[in-house]
Design a protein around this motif. Structure first.
Motif, PDB file in Angstrom:
ATOM      1  N   THR A 285      16.386  -2.700 -11.923  1.00 25.63           N
ATOM      2  CA  THR A 285      17.129  -4.130 -10.707  1.00 25.63           C
ATOM      3  C   THR A 285      16.357  -3.419  -9.757  1.00 25.63           C
ATOM      4  O   THR A 285      15.699  -2.263  -9.715  1.00 25.63           O
ATOM      5  CB  THR A 285      18.451  -4.448 -11.222  1.00 25.63           C
ATOM      6  N   THR A 286      17.243  -4.696  -8.822  1.00 26.14           N
ATOM      7  CA  THR A 286      16.357  -4.445  -7.125  1.00 26.14           C
ATOM      8  C   THR A 286      17.551  -3.313  -6.714  1.00 26.14           C
ATOM      9  O   THR A 286      17.024  -2.499  -5.979  1.00 26.14           O
ATOM     10  CB  THR A 286      16.778  -5.489  -6.696  1.00 26.14           C
ATOM     11  N   GLU A 287      18.762  -2.866  -6.931  1.00 25.14           N
ATOM     12  CA  GLU A 287      19.772  -2.089  -6.953  1.00 25.14           C
ATOM     13  C   GLU A 287      18.915  -0.736  -7.442  1.00 25.14           C
ATOM     14  O   GLU A 287      19.755   0.656  -7.651  1.00 25.14           O
ATOM     15  CB  GLU A 287      20.932  -1.860  -6.705  1.00 25.14           C
ATOM     16  N   SER A 288      17.917  -0.634  -8.457  1.00 26.96           N
ATOM     17  CA  SER A 288      18.199   0.993  -9.096  1.00 26.96           C
ATOM     18  C   SER A 288      17.158   1.659  -8.102  1.00 26.96           C
ATOM     19  O   SER A 288      16.753   1.678  -7.151  1.00 26.96           O
ATOM     20  CB  SER A 288      17.126   0.805 -10.422  1.00 26.96           C
ATOM     21  N   ALA A 289      17.033   3.165  -9.043  1.00 25.43           N
ATOM     22  CA  ALA A 289      16.325   4.149  -8.397  1.00 25.43           C
ATOM     23  C   ALA A 289      15.066   4.120  -8.441  1.00 25.43           C
ATOM     24  O   ALA A 289      14.371   4.020  -7.190  1.00 25.43           O
ATOM     25  CB  ALA A 289      17.226   5.608  -9.158  1.00 25.43           C
ATOM     26  N   ASP A 290      14.905   3.646  -9.909  1.00 28.73           N
ATOM     27  CA  ASP A 290      13.450   3.202  -9.747  1.00 28.73           C
ATOM     28  C   ASP A 290      12.432   2.238  -8.223  1.00 28.73           C
ATOM     29  O   ASP A 290      11.596   2.778  -8.242  1.00 28.73           O
ATOM     30  CB  ASP A 290      12.994   2.865 -10.849  1.00 28.73           C
ATOM     31  N   ALA A 291      13.273   1.370  -8.625  1.00 27.15           N
ATOM     32  CA  ALA A 291      12.756   0.528  -7.559  1.00 27.15           C
ATOM     33  C   ALA A 291      12.841   0.885  -5.918  1.00 27.15           C
ATOM     34  O   ALA A 291      12.101   0.963  -5.103  1.00 27.15           O
ATOM     35  CB  ALA A 291      13.544  -1.178  -7.843  1.00 27.15           C
ATOM     36  N   GLY A 292      14.245   1.234  -6.008  1.00 23.93           N
ATOM     37  CA  GLY A 292      15.023   1.780  -4.346  1.00 23.93           C
ATOM     38  C   GLY A 292      13.398   2.580  -4.189  1.00 23.93           C
ATOM     39  O   GLY A 292      12.844   2.718  -2.781  1.00 23.93           O
ATOM     40  N   PHE A 293      12.876   3.897  -5.089  1.00 24.10           N
ATOM     41  CA  PHE A 293      12.392   4.708  -4.253  1.00 24.10           C
ATOM     42  C   PHE A 293      10.610   3.923  -3.919  1.00 24.10           C
ATOM     43  O   PHE A 293      10.218   4.424  -3.189  1.00 24.10           O
ATOM     44  CB  PHE A 293      12.125   5.891  -5.313  1.00 24.10           C
ATOM     45  N   ALA A 294      10.474   3.234  -5.215  1.00 26.00           N
ATOM     46  CA  ALA A 294       9.439   2.419  -5.147  1.00 26.00           C
ATOM     47  C   ALA A 294       9.311   1.810  -3.369  1.00 26.00           C
ATOM     48  O   ALA A 294       7.978   1.879  -2.705  1.00 26.00           O
ATOM     49  CB  ALA A 294       8.924   1.615  -6.695  1.00 26.00           C
ATOM     50  N   ARG A 295      10.137   1.042  -3.332  1.00 26.40           N
ATOM     51  CA  ARG A 295       9.859   0.664  -1.962  1.00 26.40           C
ATOM     52  C   ARG A 295      10.238   1.172  -0.627  1.00 26.40           C
ATOM     53  O   ARG A 295       9.132   1.393   0.781  1.00 26.40           O
ATOM     54  CB  ARG A 295      11.615  -0.342  -1.446  1.00 26.40           C
ATOM     55  N   ASP A 296      11.427   2.285  -0.782  1.00 28.66           N
ATOM     56  CA  ASP A 296      11.572   3.165   0.692  1.00 28.66           C
ATOM     57  C   ASP A 296      10.021   4.344   0.531  1.00 28.66           C
ATOM     58  O   ASP A 296       9.584   4.157   1.582  1.00 28.66           O
ATOM     59  CB  ASP A 296      12.535   4.061   0.005  1.00 28.66           C
ATOM     60  N   MET A 297       9.515   4.440  -0.517  1.00 30.59           N
ATOM     61  CA  MET A 297       8.214   5.108  -0.443  1.00 30.59           C
ATOM     62  C   MET A 297       7.711   4.721  -0.059  1.00 30.59           C
ATOM     63  O   MET A 297       7.569   5.386   0.598  1.00 30.59           O
ATOM     64  CB  MET A 297       8.373   6.309  -1.814  1.00 30.59           C
ATOM     65  N   SER A 298       6.806   3.375  -0.323  1.00 26.41           N
ATOM     66  CA  SER A 298       5.724   2.716   0.320  1.00 26.41           C
ATOM     67  C   SER A 298       5.931   2.501   1.835  1.00 26.41           C
ATOM     68  O   SER A 298       4.948   2.866   2.254  1.00 26.41           O
ATOM     69  CB  SER A 298       5.839   1.522  -0.121  1.00 26.41           C
ATOM     70  N   VAL A 299       6.904   2.965   2.687  1.00 23.89           N
ATOM     71  CA  VAL A 299       7.851   2.793   4.131  1.00 23.89           C
ATOM     72  C   VAL A 299       6.663   3.913   4.470  1.00 23.89           C
ATOM     73  O   VAL A 299       6.653   4.177   5.408  1.00 23.89           O
ATOM     74  CB  VAL A 299       9.016   1.903   4.308  1.00 23.89           C
ATOM     75  N   HIS A 300       7.363   4.543   3.808  1.00 25.36           N
ATOM     76  CA  HIS A 300       7.301   6.731   4.425  1.00 25.36           C
ATOM     77  C   HIS A 300       5.869   6.571   4.301  1.00 25.36           C
ATOM     78  O   HIS A 300       5.172   6.866   5.437  1.00 25.36           O
ATOM     79  CB  HIS A 300       8.036   7.818   3.409  1.00 25.36           C
ATOM     80  N   HIS A 301       4.888   6.141   3.086  1.00 24.69           N
ATOM     81  CA  HIS A 301       3.994   6.037   3.023  1.00 24.69           C
ATOM     82  C   HIS A 301       2.485   6.075   4.302  1.00 24.69           C
ATOM     83  O   HIS A 301       1.958   6.695   4.794  1.00 24.69           O
ATOM     84  CB  HIS A 301       2.890   6.235   1.341  1.00 24.69           C
ATOM     85  N   GLN A 302       3.202   4.531   4.409  1.00 23.75           N
ATOM     86  CA  GLN A 302       2.476   3.948   5.042  1.00 23.75           C
ATOM     87  C   GLN A 302       2.125   4.334   6.584  1.00 23.75           C
ATOM     88  O   GLN A 302       1.215   4.603   7.051  1.00 23.75           O
ATOM     89  CB  GLN A 302       3.134   2.270   5.660  1.00 23.75           C
ATOM     90  N   GLN A 303       3.904   5.108   7.179  1.00 22.94           N
ATOM     91  CA  GLN A 303       3.702   5.915   8.104  1.00 22.94           C
ATOM     92  C   GLN A 303       2.353   6.089   7.904  1.00 22.94           C
ATOM     93  O   GLN A 303       1.670   7.250   9.181  1.00 22.94           O
ATOM     94  CB  GLN A 303       4.866   6.084   8.520  1.00 22.94           C
ATOM     95  N   ALA A 304       3.115   7.526   7.866  1.00 26.61           N
ATOM     96  CA  ALA A 304       1.932   8.985   6.942  1.00 26.61           C
ATOM     97  C   ALA A 304       0.943   8.265   7.079  1.00 26.61           C
ATOM     98  O   ALA A 304      -0.161   9.229   8.166  1.00 26.61           O
ATOM     99  CB  ALA A 304       1.949   9.673   5.502  1.00 26.61           C
ATOM    100  N   VAL A 305       0.185   7.034   6.423  1.00 22.65           N
ATOM    101  CA  VAL A 305      -1.569   6.105   6.821  1.00 22.65           C
ATOM    102  C   VAL A 305      -1.815   6.337   8.313  1.00 22.65           C
ATOM    103  O   VAL A 305      -2.749   6.481   8.809  1.00 22.65           O
ATOM    104  CB  VAL A 305      -1.726   5.315   5.532  1.00 22.65           C
ATOM    105  N   GLU A 306      -0.380   5.595   8.515  1.00 16.83           N
ATOM    106  CA  GLU A 306      -1.030   5.212   9.798  1.00 16.83           C
ATOM    107  C   GLU A 306      -1.376   6.673  11.194  1.00 16.83           C
ATOM    108  O   GLU A 306      -2.317   6.301  12.160  1.00 16.83           O
ATOM    109  CB  GLU A 306       0.412   4.502  11.236  1.00 16.83           C
ATOM    110  N   MET A 307      -0.456   7.566  10.784  1.00 12.52           N
ATOM    111  CA  MET A 307      -0.547   8.603  11.809  1.00 12.52           C
ATOM    112  C   MET A 307      -1.859   9.357  11.603  1.00 12.52           C
ATOM    113  O   MET A 307      -2.537  10.016  12.961  1.00 12.52           O
ATOM    114  CB  MET A 307       0.535   9.695  11.601  1.00 12.52           C
TER     115      MET A 307
END
Length: 211
Positions: A40-62
């Motif tokens: 579900t959208t509230e699950s740890a699986d979905a939350g991790f995929a969304r949040d780590m994607s954002v976190h990773h994007q900044q690492a790529v940018e830097m």
């Protein structure tokens, strides 16, 4: 002071193992028994995929920023490895969200709420300067990195990326603890191991630069 062959070989081995594991995810998905339910959208699986994607994007940018701000081959090589690895992992996580037919952005859910964390803006002033999650650089810090060059850019990048990795490890460990067993949790464990190795390497690189 340049990194010796053993240091680079160790980190390169970790990076290659993570990339191989990432490729294996595609094939393993076909062989693994289907999930008993879609996250579900509230699950740890979905939350991790969304949040780590954002976190990773900044690492790529830097990493792309510092690549253009220094000629040091050690830093440029590390930046390339981080950008390549995290861009690949980000693609997998966004692909899982598509597969689950879940949104890539959940505006009504605070970052890392799936870990039981509250609104970061209420606890950390850095959030007001664009740091959405622990470890992420602020807008001010990114501007400083864009304006720096040479050794100054190298040191700033290594310090920012060290903190970024610490935040990433904290989040990835949350998925190891809370996500369903399977390829996503395996990927999270790979992030914990790989980024811990890179933190040690960056500590050596900072020491070599007198920082």
């Amino acid at each position: 002071m340049k990194l010796n062959r053993t240091q680079w070989a160790s980190v390169t081995a970790v990076v290659l193992a993570l990339l191989f594991a990432g490729g294996a995810v595609t094939f393993a998905s076909a062989d693994r028994s289907p999930r008993t339910h879609t996250p579900t959208t509230e699950s740890a699986d979905a939350g991790f995929a969304r949040d780590m994607s954002v976190h990773h994007q900044q690492a790529v940018e830097m990493s792309f920023i510092v690549r253009d701000r220094t000629t040091d081959e050690d830093v440029r090589r590390l930046a390339y490895d981080i950008a390549n690895t995290q861009a690949n992992q980000r693609g997998m996580m966004l692909g899982w969200l598509d597969l689950w037919r879940l949104p890539k952005v959940q505006a009504d859910q605070a970052p890392m709420a799936w870990m039981g964390m509250g609104d970061m803006s209420a606890a950390d002033p850095a959030a007001e300067d664009g740091a959405l999650m622990p470890g992420m650089a602020t807008r001010t810090q990114l501007d400083q990195l864009r304006k720096a060059s040479g050794r100054e850019a190298e040191v700033l990048y290594l310090k920012l990326m060290t903190e970024h990795h610490k935040g990433g490890i904290h989040m990835a460990q949350g998925c190891v603890d809370k996500c369903e067993p399977g390829v996503e949790r395996d990927l999270a464990q790979g992030m914990v191991d790989g980024q811990a190795a890179e933190i040690k390497l960056m500590a050596d690189m900072l020491k070599a630069r007198g920082a």
